[in-house]
Motif scaffolding. Structure first.
Motif, PDB file in Angstrom:
ATOM      1  N   SER A  58      -6.887  11.154   6.523  1.00 39.20           N
ATOM      2  CA  SER A  58      -6.368  11.513   5.202  1.00 39.20           C
ATOM      3  C   SER A  58      -4.917  11.990   5.329  1.00 39.20           C
ATOM      4  O   SER A  58      -4.091  11.680   4.467  1.00 39.20           O
ATOM      5  CB  SER A  58      -7.271  12.507   4.477  1.00 39.20           C
ATOM      6  OG  SER A  58      -7.157  13.762   5.032  1.00 39.20           O
ATOM      7  N   THR A 108      -1.522   4.387  -2.484  1.00 34.49           N
ATOM      8  CA  THR A 108      -2.904   3.998  -2.240  1.00 34.49           C
ATOM      9  C   THR A 108      -3.650   3.952  -3.562  1.00 34.49           C
ATOM     10  O   THR A 108      -3.600   4.895  -4.344  1.00 34.49           O
ATOM     11  CB  THR A 108      -3.597   5.008  -1.299  1.00 34.49           C
ATOM     12  OG1 THR A 108      -2.770   5.175  -0.155  1.00 34.49           O
ATOM     13  CG2 THR A 108      -4.963   4.507  -0.860  1.00 34.49           C
ATOM     14  N   THR A 149       0.810  -1.233   0.000  1.00 32.45           N
ATOM     15  CA  THR A 149       0.000   0.000   0.000  1.00 32.45           C
ATOM     16  C   THR A 149       0.839   1.276   0.000  1.00 32.45           C
ATOM     17  O   THR A 149       0.357   2.315   0.414  1.00 32.45           O
ATOM     18  CB  THR A 149      -0.902   0.051   1.254  1.00 32.45           C
ATOM     19  OG1 THR A 149      -0.280  -0.676   2.277  1.00 32.45           O
ATOM     20  CG2 THR A 149      -2.263  -0.479   1.017  1.00 32.45           C
ATOM     21  N   SER A 152      -2.725   8.805   5.770  1.00 26.79           N
ATOM     22  CA  SER A 152      -2.541   8.124   4.470  1.00 26.79           C
ATOM     23  C   SER A 152      -1.452   8.815   3.667  1.00 26.79           C
ATOM     24  O   SER A 152      -0.613   8.159   3.050  1.00 26.79           O
ATOM     25  CB  SER A 152      -3.796   8.195   3.617  1.00 26.79           C
ATOM     26  OG  SER A 152      -4.816   7.496   4.193  1.00 26.79           O
ATOM     27  N   ARG A 201     -11.787   9.894   2.897  1.00 28.93           N
ATOM     28  CA  ARG A 201     -10.382  10.304   2.837  1.00 28.93           C
ATOM     29  C   ARG A 201     -10.180  11.668   2.192  1.00 28.93           C
ATOM     30  O   ARG A 201      -9.191  12.317   2.451  1.00 28.93           O
ATOM     31  CB  ARG A 201      -9.479   9.287   2.125  1.00 28.93           C
ATOM     32  CG  ARG A 201      -9.373   7.992   2.873  1.00 28.93           C
ATOM     33  CD  ARG A 201      -7.907   7.577   3.046  1.00 28.93           C
ATOM     34  NE  ARG A 201      -7.842   6.457   3.968  1.00 28.93           N
ATOM     35  CZ  ARG A 201      -7.245   5.297   3.714  1.00 28.93           C
ATOM     36  NH1 ARG A 201      -6.626   5.108   2.595  1.00 28.93           N
ATOM     37  NH2 ARG A 201      -7.247   4.349   4.620  1.00 28.93           N
TER      38      ARG A 201
END
Ligand SMILES: Cc1cc2nc3c(=O)[nH]c(=O)nc-3n(C[C@H](O)[C@H](O)[C@H](O)COP(=O)(O)O)c2cc1C
Length: 381
Positions: free
Chosen positions: A222, A161, A158, A225, A173
């Motif tokens: 978010s 993404t 990952t 990530s 996100r």
């Protein structure tokens, strides 16, 4: 509604959760080809029936990750459990521990590892993403050491993404705060909302002392990530192997070459995984790749698998094709959303019962016997 199988739990979760969260759990990347293949490819195999043997008692216990477990599966890392039910990580862990199996806590969780350790007593593993900020990564590893974690899962599929189109449509996100559309969805899910709010406004546990990641869980998610290191490489695996003294599991291996490299880099185990069809769409299903990966590593490291496991028969097929153990993902996440601790327990129980009864009808007395029979316990349709 009584939750007899994972399909029941999925349907109950669909009714209970705001759509943005149900779709986040349920969805896959792009055309969802791999998501579908993970489940559909179990159909390539049938179980061999054997009568008049009647093993009186079946033993489902087996060894994986160096430990004897009463069941051949565990709960894998699924992000944001605490958004599907209030104190969701604790609820899932309690159901796992009652069945004697571990939960692997995702880095993207509402409960921090320290909280979960404080609130539960059974085995906990931890899943790490390599972040750009290596000092923060090190803090997470220290927290894992402090919590007594002995098995670390490094997720390697990952770094970039993928696009889950349902999430794009729903704004998961990209939303950084709760706007009117989301408020409406939440109001339409009153039982879920009351349960979540009782546990307190959700925050990402690992970011409790990191105000730079923002305030609400959506903004934190978010930003977290975005902080995953997109340049992740085998050098990071080598660094982690030096840094982490416990058992190291590389999660997200889908080829024989990568499995051999993981072994050469000192991993103790791999998880054959395509992130539940959420990353490379049109990648092979995990069950299709398992035999050649097992053959390539030739017993030099443990091979776990996840992806599409919804039924006891799926687990039997994975073990017969050479997996040491299986990780559940959506199967228990749906159970959690549908019914908290009892919902997860119902999924564990349903899958365990199906393994038990199927083994009996196959004339097989134990998971160990199934493992030694291997592929001869299966037939092509
Ligand atoms: C909602 C959701 C969140 C996930 N979050 C993580 C995560 O934080 N870390 C990780 O390593 N894998 C994560 N995964 C992948 C799972 O660990 C596992 O590989 C996948 O769910 C297996 O497929 P299955 O759900 O079809 O069983 C997530 C999967 C789902 C469905």
């Amino acid at each position: 509604m009584k939750l007899i199988n994972v399909d029941d739990a999925r349907e109950a979760a669909r009714r209970r959760l705001p759509r943005i969260f149900f779709d986040y759990i349920d969805g896959g990347s792009f055309g969802e080809t791999t998501l579908r293949a993970n489940q559909a490819d179990f159909e390539r195999w049938r179980l061999v029936q054997k009568v008049l043997v009647n093993p009186e008692r079946r033993d489902l216990s087996t060894t994986f990750l160096g430990v004897r477990h009463p069941l051949p599966f565990m709960l894998g890392p699924v992000g944001f459990l605490g958004l599907y039910a209030g104190k969701g990580e604790q609820k899932a862990a309690r159901a796992a521990h009652a069945a004697g199996i571990p939960l692997c806590l995702s880095s993207f969780s509402i409960a921090s590892l320290a909280e979960l350790r404080r609130d539960t007593t059974g085995p906990l593993h931890f899943q790490l993403y390599i972040l750009k900020d290596k000092a923060f990564c090190d803090e997470l590893l220290q927290e894992a050491e402090k919590a007594g974690v002995d098995t670390l899962f490094l997720t390697v599929d990952t770094a970039i993404t993928s696009v889950r189109e349902k999430d794009v449509r729903n704004g998961f996100r990209s939303l950084t705060r709760v706007g009117p559309a989301l408020v409406l969805q939440m109001l339409m899910s009153p039982r879920w909302f009351a349960d979540i709010m009782q546990a307190g406004a959700p925050q990402v546990g690992a970011l409790a002392n990191k105000p730079e990641f923002g305030k609400g869980v959506l903004e934190q998610a978010s930003n977290l990530s975005r902080s995953i290191d997109q340049t992740l490489s085998w050098r990071d695996v080598a660094w982690l192997r030096q840094r982490w003294r416990g058992r190291l599991v590389i999660k997200g291996i889908l080829s024989a070459d990568d499995a051999e490299r993981a072994q050469a880099e000192g991993a103790d185990a791999i998880v054959v995984s395509n992130h539940g069809g959420r990353q490379l769409d049109c990648a092979s299903s995990t069950i299709a790749m398992l035999p050649e990966i097992v053959a390539a590593v030739d017993g030099k490291l443990e091979v776990l698998i996840d992806g599409g496991f919804r039924r006891g028969a799926d687990v039997i097929k994975g073990l017969a094709l050479g997996a040491d153990g299986v990780l559940l993902g959506r199967a228990y996440a749906f159970g959690l959303a549908a019914g908290g601790t009892e919902g997860v327990a119902a999924m564990i129980q349903a899958i365990a019962q199906e393994i038990d009864i199927s083994l009996a009808l196959m004339g097989i007395a134990s998971v160990e016997e199934l493992k030694s029979l291997g592929r001869s316990a299966l037939r092509a349709p």
